[in-house]
Design an enzyme around this catalytic site. Structure first.
Site, PDB file in Angstrom:
ATOM      1  N   GLU A   1       0.877  -1.183   0.000  1.00 42.88           N
ATOM      2  CA  GLU A   1       0.000   0.000   0.000  1.00 42.88           C
ATOM      3  C   GLU A   1       0.904   1.219   0.000  1.00 42.88           C
ATOM      4  O   GLU A   1       1.697   1.400   0.918  1.00 42.88           O
ATOM      5  CB  GLU A   1      -0.897  -0.009   1.243  1.00 42.88           C
ATOM      6  CG  GLU A   1      -1.823  -1.207   1.331  1.00 42.88           C
ATOM      7  CD  GLU A   1      -2.751  -1.326   0.134  1.00 42.88           C
ATOM      8  OE1 GLU A   1      -3.032  -0.299  -0.513  1.00 42.88           O
ATOM      9  OE2 GLU A   1      -3.164  -2.450  -0.189  1.00 42.88           O
TER      10      GLU A   1
ATOM     11  N   CYS B   1      -1.705   9.433   3.842  1.00 43.48           N
ATOM     12  CA  CYS B   1      -1.605   9.021   2.441  1.00 43.48           C
ATOM     13  C   CYS B   1      -2.838   9.506   1.681  1.00 43.48           C
ATOM     14  O   CYS B   1      -2.793   9.677   0.469  1.00 43.48           O
ATOM     15  CB  CYS B   1      -1.466   7.523   2.345  1.00 43.48           C
ATOM     16  SG  CYS B   1      -2.767   6.667   3.198  1.00 43.48           S
TER      17      CYS B   1
HETATM   18  P1  NAD Z   1       8.811   4.561   3.783  1.00 42.55           P
HETATM   19  O1  NAD Z   1       8.590   3.833   2.521  1.00 42.55           O
HETATM   20  O2  NAD Z   1       9.986   5.449   3.881  1.00 42.55           O
HETATM   21  O3  NAD Z   1       8.969   3.524   4.989  1.00 42.55           O
HETATM   22  C1  NAD Z   1       7.996   2.550   5.283  1.00 42.55           C
HETATM   23  C2  NAD Z   1       8.650   1.360   5.972  1.00 42.55           C
HETATM   24  O4  NAD Z   1       9.520   0.720   5.042  1.00 42.55           O
HETATM   25  C3  NAD Z   1       9.520   1.746   7.166  1.00 42.55           C
HETATM   26  O5  NAD Z   1       9.369   0.777   8.167  1.00 42.55           O
HETATM   27  C4  NAD Z   1      10.916   1.708   6.592  1.00 42.55           C
HETATM   28  O6  NAD Z   1      11.943   1.483   7.529  1.00 42.55           O
HETATM   29  C5  NAD Z   1      10.812   0.542   5.630  1.00 42.55           C
HETATM   30  N1  NAD Z   1      11.815   0.535   4.565  1.00 42.55           N
HETATM   31  C6  NAD Z   1      12.522   1.577   4.072  1.00 42.55           C
HETATM   32  N2  NAD Z   1      13.344   1.150   3.086  1.00 42.55           N
HETATM   33  C7  NAD Z   1      13.148  -0.178   2.949  1.00 42.55           C
HETATM   34  C8  NAD Z   1      13.671  -1.179   2.096  1.00 42.55           C
HETATM   35  N3  NAD Z   1      14.592  -0.877   1.175  1.00 42.55           N
HETATM   36  N4  NAD Z   1      13.216  -2.448   2.211  1.00 42.55           N
HETATM   37  C9  NAD Z   1      12.267  -2.761   3.117  1.00 42.55           C
HETATM   38  N5  NAD Z   1      11.743  -1.853   3.973  1.00 42.55           N
HETATM   39  C10 NAD Z   1      12.166  -0.581   3.895  1.00 42.55           C
HETATM   40  O7  NAD Z   1       7.456   5.332   4.116  1.00 42.55           O
HETATM   41  P2  NAD Z   1       7.116   6.271   5.356  1.00 42.55           P
HETATM   42  O8  NAD Z   1       7.854   7.564   5.220  1.00 42.55           O
HETATM   43  O9  NAD Z   1       7.265   5.516   6.642  1.00 42.55           O
HETATM   44  O10 NAD Z   1       5.548   6.504   5.144  1.00 42.55           O
HETATM   45  C11 NAD Z   1       5.047   7.484   4.304  1.00 42.55           C
HETATM   46  C12 NAD Z   1       4.591   6.886   2.990  1.00 42.55           C
HETATM   47  O11 NAD Z   1       3.657   5.861   3.237  1.00 42.55           O
HETATM   48  C13 NAD Z   1       3.865   7.882   2.106  1.00 42.55           C
HETATM   49  O12 NAD Z   1       4.251   7.691   0.772  1.00 42.55           O
HETATM   50  C14 NAD Z   1       2.397   7.519   2.287  1.00 42.55           C
HETATM   51  O13 NAD Z   1       1.551   7.893   1.237  1.00 42.55           O
HETATM   52  C15 NAD Z   1       2.495   6.033   2.423  1.00 42.55           C
HETATM   53  N6  NAD Z   1       1.319   5.480   3.088  1.00 42.55           N
HETATM   54  C16 NAD Z   1       0.426   4.788   2.340  1.00 42.55           C
HETATM   55  C17 NAD Z   1      -0.718   4.276   2.941  1.00 42.55           C
HETATM   56  C18 NAD Z   1      -1.745   3.495   2.151  1.00 42.55           C
HETATM   57  O14 NAD Z   1      -2.628   2.902   2.755  1.00 42.55           O
HETATM   58  N7  NAD Z   1      -1.671   3.480   0.848  1.00 42.55           N
HETATM   59  C19 NAD Z   1      -0.934   4.485   4.312  1.00 42.55           C
HETATM   60  C20 NAD Z   1       0.019   5.190   5.043  1.00 42.55           C
HETATM   61  C21 NAD Z   1       1.157   5.684   4.424  1.00 42.55           C
END
Ligand code: NAD
Length: 528
Positions: A292, A326
């Protein structure tokens, strides 16, 4: 304990009511919880695998409203620990997966009860660790409770026999079985609810889970894992692996992980999808990824819209929680006949927003999560160049990661502010020739998460709804605030894949299906 245990599996699911913050006693209760929490800070967040706990802090989470305040001292899991956690989880999963669904459902419901009991404290934690203003923090706890209760009931429905066509002499049965170990990789912006939702869905369907909270919110992750363990999830079945993206990456690549439930940015989601697609040597299964991701959410305002309704809804959609949902609105596509009036009024309204620390009940817009987020947003605004009109609200003095709520008009169509998810308090206002032109713009986007429309005409509402590619479409209201069971949530196109969270189909992603067809015509019985 206030746990609504599933004594009666037919108990109807209802959303947890949010607190009425206009009431002084409610606010006093929360302030008291915050003061109590502050006395306990920083919270230790260890690596937790089975009964083993390693507490050797290597990174901190801080309060974005006052970054000198350390909220958690967390221990980052090593790659060996990730491997060990997956092994322990795989072992523990067999017994957990073999339990009757009702037992696992009851554990989820008891965990929901634990969260209910700690409700004020957990809201305070989200205020401190993620700078969620109180109303948003309280809603985050409520949504976490909702996910646990909703999926508990969903698992019972999934477990009930699905009717297949039966013929004389043949019995057909459909069963769902846990897939194995699930990796839950969570974002910080719903540090309780989203993490709890993905984790509960995996657990209640019989999987074991390795939880990787976002590096910005490890203490919230710990709170959810504690509640699940207290609710009766065995130690080995749920591991807590704090750390940054490297820990998530190690989980994604582990050959014994079967399902990856990820919510976060598009870039990371795509990387996970790529990595998960190639089986490691000796891996005998395909990994399933539930991803997501982000959006670039547009609100269409038709010429007949009631601006008295549009303005508060737009302010809420774009600026609540500093635009870090999001689902937040980031582009307004407004009919050219009313564009000037809307822009004028939005400019005025912008200055009514109060930017401040999350703990102040008067705060409308808190700081953003960290300095990187602030730099990303400010750099996109700086790149706009001359020609764009930018209106910004005031920010307080002090060390918080403030970003002024911003309205941009006349932004070039290829600027980052228009094309990319900024995940901050920035809203563009763009005149369009009409609703159909707006639909063309929305259809041209890769992201398709949420969208909105303001119109008084039922035919227009129907036409736009039929054309929109988004996953959640809001008409004549704010574009945020989806609730489990009421507005199942998730995006299309580059914004996500998989069934909607908080919807009936979500759990199907955590199970494999088995159809058993038995010939029941007996050709003689064995002789005793
Ligand atoms: P992010 O992608 O930076 O991080 C999310 C998670 O992924 C964290 O736990 C992070 O440590 C981990 N991560 C980072 N790099 C990784 C890798 N290479 N491999 C595996 N895991 C890794 O996102 P964020 O800043 O925590 O959240 C914000 C983003 O999330 C925004 O883009 C927002 O739109 C999205 N979001 C989407 C939804 C939805 O339901 N579609 C809901 C909430 C947030």
């Amino acid at each position: 304990m206030t746990s609504a245990v599933l004594d009666d599996p037919m108990t109807q699911f209802t959303n947890e009511p949010v607190r009425e913050l206009r009431r002084a006693p409610e606010r006093a209760r929360l302030e008291e919880a915050l003061a109590e929490l502050d006395r306990r800070l920083p919270i230790a967040v260890p690596v937790t695998i089975g009964a083993r706990v390693r507490d050797e802090p290597s990174f901190d989470s801080v309060d974005p409203s006052d970054p000198g305040r350390i909220v958690a001292r967390a221990t980052a899991a090593t790659s060996r620990e990730v491997e060990g956690a997956v092994r322990v989880a795989a072992e523990a999963q067999r017994e957990w997966g073999a339990r009757p669904a009702i037992e696992r459902a009851r554990a989820m419901s008891r965990a929901a009860g634990e969260l209910r009991e700690r409700r004020a404290e957990l809201a305070a934690l989200a205020v401190r660790e993620c700078a969620k203003p109180w109303s948003q923090a309280d809603a985050d706890v409520c949504e976490a409770i909702d996910f646990l209760e909703f999926y508990a009931r969903g698992a019972l429905a999934l477990d009930a026999a699905s009717p297949l066509i039966q013929m004389p002499g043949e019995r057909n049965t459909l069963r769902h079985r846990a897939r194995g170990v699930a990796a839950v990789i969570a974002p910080w912006n719903f540090p309780l609810a989203i993490l709890a939702g993905m984790t509960a869905a995996a657990l209640v369907t019989g999987n074991a889970v390795c939880v990787k909270p976002a590096e910005q919110s490890p203490a919230c992750g710990l709170a959810v894992v504690e509640a699940l363990r207290q609710g009766g999830v065995p130690d080995g079945v749920i591991a807590l692996l704090p750390g940054d993206g490297a820990v998530g990456g190690a989980l994604v690549e582990d050959p014994a992980v079967h399902t990856i439930a990820f919510t976060g940015s598009g870039a990371v989601g795509l990387e996970i999808l790529r990595k998960a697609a190639s089986p490691a040597a000796g891996q005998r299964h395909l990994k399933r990824v539930i991803a997501e991701m982000g959006g670039k959410n547009c609100v269409i305002v038709d010429a007949d819209a009631d601006l008295d309704e549009v303005i508060p809804a737009l302010l809420d959609s774009a600026f609540a929680f500093a635009g870090q949902k999001c689902s937040a609105a980031s582009r307004t596509l407004v009919h050219e006949r009313i564009a000037d009036e809307l822009l004028d009024r939005m400019r005025g309204a912008l200055h009514t927003l109060r930017v401040g620390p999350a703990e102040d009940f008067e705060t409308d817009v808190p700081p953003v999560i960290d300095p990187d987020a602030r730099a990303r947003i400010e750099s996109a605004l700086a790149d706009l160049g001359p020609g764009s009109e930018i209106e910004r609200a005031a920010v307080p003095a002090g060390p918080g990661y403030w970003v002024a709520p911003t309205i941009v008009a006349g932004a070039p169509a290829d600027s980052g502010v228009v094309t990319s998810e900024l995940f901050g308090p920035v809203l563009t206002i763009e005149p369009v020739a009409g609703v159909d032109a707006a639909c063309e713009i929305v259809d041209g986007l890769g992201q398709a998460l949420t969208g909105g429309l303001f119109s008084r005409d039922p035919a227009t509402i129907e036409r736009v709804a039929a054309r929109t590619p988004v996953g959640n479409f809001y008409v004549n209201r704010a574009t945020t605030g989806a609730m489990p069971g009421r507005q199942p949530f998730g995006g299309n196109r580059l914004s996500g894949m998989g069934f909607k969270a908080g919807g009936d189909e979500y759990l199907l992603q955590f199970v494999d299906a088995l159809v058993i067809t038995e010939n029941t015509v007996r050709h003689g019985l064995p002789i005793e």
